[in-house]
Scaffold this motif. Structure first.
Motif, PDB file in Angstrom:
ATOM      1  N   ILE A 215      -5.196 -10.521  -6.150  1.00 41.48           N
ATOM      2  CA  ILE A 215      -4.140 -10.467  -5.136  1.00 41.48           C
ATOM      3  C   ILE A 215      -3.883  -9.028  -4.703  1.00 41.48           C
ATOM      4  O   ILE A 215      -3.692  -8.151  -5.550  1.00 41.48           O
ATOM      5  N   THR A 216      -3.865  -8.800  -3.391  1.00 36.60           N
ATOM      6  CA  THR A 216      -3.544  -7.486  -2.831  1.00 36.60           C
ATOM      7  C   THR A 216      -2.485  -7.564  -1.729  1.00 36.60           C
ATOM      8  O   THR A 216      -2.104  -6.540  -1.170  1.00 36.60           O
ATOM      9  N   GLU A 217      -2.048  -8.755  -1.405  1.00 40.04           N
ATOM     10  CA  GLU A 217      -1.067  -8.973  -0.331  1.00 40.04           C
ATOM     11  C   GLU A 217       0.102  -9.793  -0.865  1.00 40.04           C
ATOM     12  O   GLU A 217      -0.062 -10.555  -1.818  1.00 40.04           O
ATOM     13  N   PRO A 218       1.293  -9.668  -0.280  1.00 39.75           N
ATOM     14  CA  PRO A 218       1.636  -8.829   0.871  1.00 39.75           C
ATOM     15  C   PRO A 218       1.872  -7.370   0.478  1.00 39.75           C
ATOM     16  O   PRO A 218       2.240  -7.076  -0.669  1.00 39.75           O
ATOM     17  N   LYS A 219       1.653  -6.464   1.431  1.00 36.85           N
ATOM     18  CA  LYS A 219       1.812  -5.036   1.172  1.00 36.85           C
ATOM     19  C   LYS A 219       3.240  -4.692   0.774  1.00 36.85           C
ATOM     20  O   LYS A 219       3.474  -3.670   0.123  1.00 36.85           O
ATOM     21  N   GLU A 220       4.197  -5.525   1.147  1.00 38.05           N
ATOM     22  CA  GLU A 220       5.590  -5.322   0.730  1.00 38.05           C
ATOM     23  C   GLU A 220       5.676  -5.155  -0.776  1.00 38.05           C
ATOM     24  O   GLU A 220       6.498  -4.388  -1.285  1.00 38.05           O
ATOM     25  N   TYR A 221       4.821  -5.883  -1.510  1.00 43.10           N
ATOM     26  CA  TYR A 221       4.805  -5.783  -2.962  1.00 43.10           C
ATOM     27  C   TYR A 221       3.679  -4.880  -3.459  1.00 43.10           C
ATOM     28  O   TYR A 221       3.888  -4.077  -4.376  1.00 43.10           O
ATOM     29  N   PHE A 222       2.494  -5.048  -2.892  1.00 40.55           N
ATOM     30  CA  PHE A 222       1.311  -4.445  -3.490  1.00 40.55           C
ATOM     31  C   PHE A 222       0.931  -3.094  -2.894  1.00 40.55           C
ATOM     32  O   PHE A 222       0.008  -2.440  -3.363  1.00 40.55           O
ATOM     33  N   GLY A 223       1.661  -2.666  -1.878  1.00 40.98           N
ATOM     34  CA  GLY A 223       1.557  -1.308  -1.404  1.00 40.98           C
ATOM     35  C   GLY A 223       0.183  -0.915  -0.899  1.00 40.98           C
ATOM     36  O   GLY A 223      -0.587  -1.739  -0.413  1.00 40.98           O
ATOM     37  N   GLU A 224      -0.115   0.374  -1.053  1.00 41.48           N
ATOM     38  CA  GLU A 224      -1.303   0.963  -0.437  1.00 41.48           C
ATOM     39  C   GLU A 224      -2.287   1.507  -1.464  1.00 41.48           C
ATOM     40  O   GLU A 224      -3.193   2.261  -1.126  1.00 41.48           O
ATOM     41  N   GLY A 225      -2.126   1.146  -2.719  1.00 40.41           N
ATOM     42  CA  GLY A 225      -2.964   1.706  -3.764  1.00 40.41           C
ATOM     43  C   GLY A 225      -2.156   2.612  -4.664  1.00 40.41           C
ATOM     44  O   GLY A 225      -0.948   2.766  -4.504  1.00 40.41           O
TER      45      GLY A 225
ATOM     46  N   SER B 224       0.068   7.902 -13.041  1.00 43.61           N
ATOM     47  CA  SER B 224       0.129   6.840 -14.042  1.00 43.61           C
ATOM     48  C   SER B 224       0.035   5.471 -13.380  1.00 43.61           C
ATOM     49  O   SER B 224       0.875   4.610 -13.591  1.00 43.61           O
ATOM     50  N   SER B 225      -1.009   5.299 -12.553  1.00 46.55           N
ATOM     51  CA  SER B 225      -1.238   3.993 -11.915  1.00 46.55           C
ATOM     52  C   SER B 225      -0.008   3.528 -11.143  1.00 46.55           C
ATOM     53  O   SER B 225       0.358   2.355 -11.193  1.00 46.55           O
ATOM     54  N   MET B 226       0.631   4.443 -10.423  1.00 51.03           N
ATOM     55  CA  MET B 226       1.844   4.109  -9.669  1.00 51.03           C
ATOM     56  C   MET B 226       1.479   3.676  -8.254  1.00 51.03           C
ATOM     57  O   MET B 226       0.871   4.426  -7.488  1.00 51.03           O
ATOM     58  N   THR B 227       1.859   2.455  -7.918  1.00 51.07           N
ATOM     59  CA  THR B 227       1.579   1.920  -6.592  1.00 51.07           C
ATOM     60  C   THR B 227       2.469   2.580  -5.542  1.00 51.07           C
ATOM     61  O   THR B 227       3.672   2.725  -5.720  1.00 51.07           O
ATOM     62  N   ILE B 228       1.856   2.952  -4.438  1.00 54.29           N
ATOM     63  CA  ILE B 228       2.585   3.517  -3.312  1.00 54.29           C
ATOM     64  C   ILE B 228       3.250   2.380  -2.552  1.00 54.29           C
ATOM     65  O   ILE B 228       2.586   1.451  -2.091  1.00 54.29           O
ATOM     66  N   ASN B 229       4.573   2.424  -2.448  1.00 49.08           N
ATOM     67  CA  ASN B 229       5.277   1.457  -1.598  1.00 49.08           C
ATOM     68  C   ASN B 229       6.530   2.118  -1.024  1.00 49.08           C
ATOM     69  O   ASN B 229       6.904   3.231  -1.405  1.00 49.08           O
ATOM     70  N   GLU B 230       7.151   1.430  -0.073  1.00 48.75           N
ATOM     71  CA  GLU B 230       8.265   2.030   0.655  1.00 48.75           C
ATOM     72  C   GLU B 230       9.473   2.271  -0.250  1.00 48.75           C
ATOM     73  O   GLU B 230      10.194   3.254  -0.079  1.00 48.75           O
ATOM     74  N   GLN B 231       9.713   1.386  -1.191  1.00 48.04           N
ATOM     75  CA  GLN B 231      10.850   1.562  -2.099  1.00 48.04           C
ATOM     76  C   GLN B 231      10.714   2.858  -2.894  1.00 48.04           C
ATOM     77  O   GLN B 231      11.664   3.633  -3.023  1.00 48.04           O
ATOM     78  N   ARG B 232       9.525   3.120  -3.414  1.00 43.36           N
ATOM     79  CA  ARG B 232       9.322   4.348  -4.191  1.00 43.36           C
ATOM     80  C   ARG B 232       9.289   5.576  -3.284  1.00 43.36           C
ATOM     81  O   ARG B 232       9.644   6.676  -3.726  1.00 43.36           O
TER      82      ARG B 232
END
Length: 256
Positions: free
Chosen positions: A206-216, A91-99
């Protein structure tokens, strides 16, 4: 990966027939938050469709299983996975460290940017503390866009949080929001191409910073379901190599 490798996990619930290589399996349940055109939405006839839906169905077909889609509001989508309401989230879930602390992600299947959207007659300029000061900004509650806008501009602007993108668009149409921050494909579909009003993109995507926008965007699984995630990763690689992924992508985003 052969589908039989997944069966031992118990996530699919197979009943093996003694002396036979066949197995009777139930559908894989996939949680999805609707509507977020073009990623996931309903046709006028009520059928689920969209990039995530079509790609998810193709992945299941490649693995050799059926997908059953379970509609779930975003605020409860990870708890629903953990409570076994479904076996995966697409469901369009962004990959990030928190998740990653809560779920196991597949490989990224698309990496869209985020963007600012505003009515055509609103003059904002490049988004910054100065240009956004005193404005009312819209985000979907609990998303990476919410985190980004809250952290970056929460001290200088009013941040309105919405349960759905549709609710946000209603306030944009009614003039109660000066700007909204969304995944670009969703903002493009719900604002730029909706015909409901005159809207524009403000500043750069916007795609940066990865801290927020993750890896896709990735498919989320319960952390112990490593073989199930591996099966989807292998299927995704196959669809990318045989042209199926490109066909689905072109349907919703056009040719690159």
């Amino acid at each position: 990966m052969k589908f039989q490798k997944i069966l031992s996990l118990g996530v699919i619930g197979a009943t093996l027939v003694a002396g036979s290589a066949s197995a009777e399996v139930r559908d894989i349940r996939i949680g999805v938050d609707v509507p977020y055109e073009p990623m996931e939405f309903r046709t006028p006839e009520g059928e689920l469709t969209g990039f995530d839906i079509d790609l998810g169905n193709a992945l299941c077909a490649e693995i050799g299983i059926q997908c059953e889609w379970v509609v779930q509001g975003w605020d409860g989508i990870i708890p629903g996975l953990q409570a076994r309401k479904y076996d995966a989230i697409m469901s369009s879930m962004t990959i990030n460290e928190q998740r990653r602390e809560q779920v196991l992600f597949s490989d990224p299947y698309i990496t869209p940017p985020s963007a600012w959207f505003a009515p055509g007659d609103v003059e904002i300029g490049t988004p910054s503390d100065d240009t956004l000061e005193g404005l009312t900004l819209g985000v979907q509650r609990g998303t990476l866009q919410d985190n980004y806008v809250t952290d970056m501009y929460g001290d200088v602007a009013d941040v309105n949080r919405y349960a759905t993108a549709d609710d946000m668009v209603l306030d944009m149409d009614s003039g109660r929001l000066d700007a909204a921050f969304l995944d670009f494909p969703i903002g493009k579909s719900t604002l730029l191409e909706s015909g409901a009003g005159d809207y524009k993109v403000v500043g750069e995507k916007i795609t940066e910073p990865k801290e927020y926008f993750g890896e896709g965007f990735g498919i989320a699984f319960r952390q112990r379901d490593k073989e199930l995630a591996a099966a989807f990763n292998e299927a995704l690689a196959t669809l990318k190599s045989n042209g199926t992924y490109d066909e689905i992508h072109a349907t919703y985003f056009g040719e690159e």
